[in-house]
Scaffold this active site. Sequence first.
Site, PDB file in Angstrom:
ATOM      1  N   HIS A  17       1.387  -1.144   0.274  1.00 21.28           N
ATOM      2  CA  HIS A  17       0.034  -0.376  -0.141  1.00 21.28           C
ATOM      3  C   HIS A  17       0.801   1.696   0.011  1.00 21.28           C
ATOM      4  O   HIS A  17       0.635   2.449  -0.746  1.00 21.28           O
ATOM      5  CB  HIS A  17      -1.138   0.346   1.192  1.00 21.28           C
ATOM      6  CG  HIS A  17      -2.103  -1.487   1.201  1.00 21.28           C
ATOM      7  ND1 HIS A  17      -1.541  -1.772   2.357  1.00 21.28           N
ATOM      8  CD2 HIS A  17      -2.774  -1.654   0.679  1.00 21.28           C
ATOM      9  CE1 HIS A  17      -2.793  -3.049   1.950  1.00 21.28           C
ATOM     10  NE2 HIS A  17      -4.016  -2.358   1.491  1.00 21.28           N
ATOM     11  N   LYS A  41     -18.140  -4.959   7.793  1.00 24.07           N
ATOM     12  CA  LYS A  41     -17.075  -5.352   8.387  1.00 24.07           C
ATOM     13  C   LYS A  41     -16.848  -5.625   9.681  1.00 24.07           C
ATOM     14  O   LYS A  41     -16.884  -4.235   9.916  1.00 24.07           O
ATOM     15  CB  LYS A  41     -15.905  -4.875   7.108  1.00 24.07           C
ATOM     16  CG  LYS A  41     -15.981  -5.527   5.591  1.00 24.07           C
ATOM     17  CD  LYS A  41     -14.768  -5.118   5.001  1.00 24.07           C
ATOM     18  CE  LYS A  41     -15.084  -5.692   3.708  1.00 24.07           C
ATOM     19  NZ  LYS A  41     -14.139  -4.656   2.882  1.00 24.07           N
ATOM     20  N   ARG A  90      -1.680  -6.947  -8.053  1.00 22.58           N
ATOM     21  CA  ARG A  90      -1.004  -7.028  -7.632  1.00 22.58           C
ATOM     22  C   ARG A  90      -0.372  -8.683  -9.062  1.00 22.58           C
ATOM     23  O   ARG A  90       0.586  -8.763  -8.886  1.00 22.58           O
ATOM     24  CB  ARG A  90      -1.029  -7.651  -5.828  1.00 22.58           C
ATOM     25  CG  ARG A  90      -0.548  -7.212  -4.804  1.00 22.58           C
ATOM     26  CD  ARG A  90      -1.044  -8.017  -4.131  1.00 22.58           C
ATOM     27  NE  ARG A  90      -1.952  -7.775  -4.039  1.00 22.58           N
ATOM     28  CZ  ARG A  90      -3.404  -7.817  -3.503  1.00 22.58           C
ATOM     29  NH1 ARG A  90      -2.387  -8.336  -1.917  1.00 22.58           N
ATOM     30  NH2 ARG A  90      -4.851  -8.164  -3.129  1.00 22.58           N
ATOM     31  N   SER A 128      -3.140  -7.808   2.801  1.00 24.55           N
ATOM     32  CA  SER A 128      -3.335  -7.763   4.493  1.00 24.55           C
ATOM     33  C   SER A 128      -3.528  -8.973   5.337  1.00 24.55           C
ATOM     34  O   SER A 128      -4.039  -9.109   6.412  1.00 24.55           O
ATOM     35  CB  SER A 128      -4.644  -6.045   4.787  1.00 24.55           C
ATOM     36  OG  SER A 128      -3.750  -4.985   4.133  1.00 24.55           O
TER      37      SER A 128
HETATM   38  O1  PNS Z   1      -8.735  -2.816   0.088  1.00 25.82           O
HETATM   39  P1  PNS Z   1      -9.434  -2.982  -0.441  1.00 25.82           P
HETATM   40  O2  PNS Z   1     -10.270  -3.882   0.381  1.00 25.82           O
HETATM   41  O3  PNS Z   1      -9.404  -3.879  -1.692  1.00 25.82           O
HETATM   42  O4  PNS Z   1     -10.583  -1.523  -0.667  1.00 25.82           O
HETATM   43  C1  PNS Z   1     -12.020  -1.570  -1.093  1.00 25.82           C
HETATM   44  C2  PNS Z   1     -12.389  -0.004  -1.557  1.00 25.82           C
HETATM   45  C3  PNS Z   1     -12.114   0.872   0.018  1.00 25.82           C
HETATM   46  C4  PNS Z   1     -11.214   0.532  -2.555  1.00 25.82           C
HETATM   47  C5  PNS Z   1     -13.446  -0.629  -1.984  1.00 25.82           C
HETATM   48  O5  PNS Z   1     -14.389  -1.410  -1.516  1.00 25.82           O
HETATM   49  C6  PNS Z   1     -14.435   1.013  -2.046  1.00 25.82           C
HETATM   50  O6  PNS Z   1     -14.592   1.844  -3.382  1.00 25.82           O
HETATM   51  N1  PNS Z   1     -15.488   1.558  -0.945  1.00 25.82           N
HETATM   52  C7  PNS Z   1     -16.138   2.689  -0.804  1.00 25.82           C
HETATM   53  C8  PNS Z   1     -17.808   2.323  -0.955  1.00 25.82           C
HETATM   54  C9  PNS Z   1     -17.839   2.570  -2.776  1.00 25.82           C
HETATM   55  O7  PNS Z   1     -17.797   3.153  -3.540  1.00 25.82           O
HETATM   56  N2  PNS Z   1     -18.074   1.475  -2.759  1.00 25.82           N
HETATM   57  C10 PNS Z   1     -18.690   1.026  -4.693  1.00 25.82           C
HETATM   58  C11 PNS Z   1     -17.285   0.541  -5.299  1.00 25.82           C
HETATM   59  S1  PNS Z   1     -17.576  -0.221  -6.566  1.00 25.82           S
END
Ligand code: PNS
Length: 162
Positions: A17, A41, A90, A128
């Site tokens: 990250h 979560k 990745r 993570s």
């Molecule tokens: O580290 P991660 O868990 O892969 O991140 C996922 C993240 C936080 C980028 C995604 O869940 C997100 O954008 N969440 C915010 C809510 C949202 O906008 N959801 C729609 C995304 S398509």
Amino acid sequence: MTVAICPGSFDPPTNGHIDVIQRAARHFERVVVLVSVNPAKSPMLSAQERVLLLREVLGHLDNVEVEAYEGLLVDLARQRGAGVIVKGLRALSDVEREIQMAQMNAGLYEAVDTFFVTTDPRWSFVSSSGVKEVAAYGGDVSGLVPRAVNDLLEGRYKGGSR
Ligand code: PNS
């Protein structure tokens, strides 16, 4: 000013990250690191802990700010005038989910584009969830996460108890 958002759960932040955020900070005038708060979560670290860790690790970068946010990523992008979302890739296995999110976000807010950077190969296997599992059993993750994160995990899981 070109503003980019680096979103993630960061539970916990890893070297992968940090690498992606540092690289975004080289190319964009301002970078907002968004710690996503998802009530559905149960994270290992509170949003406050994740924000403080990221602020500590990224403190040397003047154009980076970190905040927790509960809501749609595109709504924060609108509020902050951000036209770019930066994500790390990745491996091929990340591509499907990332493309879905990028297309969903573009559909919700057409002014935003998602830019992908390939992760440094040193961190391509680091996640993570993997870090959490190893740390919870008392394994050594010091080479995979920033020192501040390692210190917090060691404090929490000393002795290998979960
Ligand atoms: O580290 P991660 O868990 O892969 O991140 C996922 C993240 C936080 C980028 C995604 O869940 C997100 O954008 N969440 C915010 C809510 C949202 O906008 N959801 C729609 C995304 S398509």
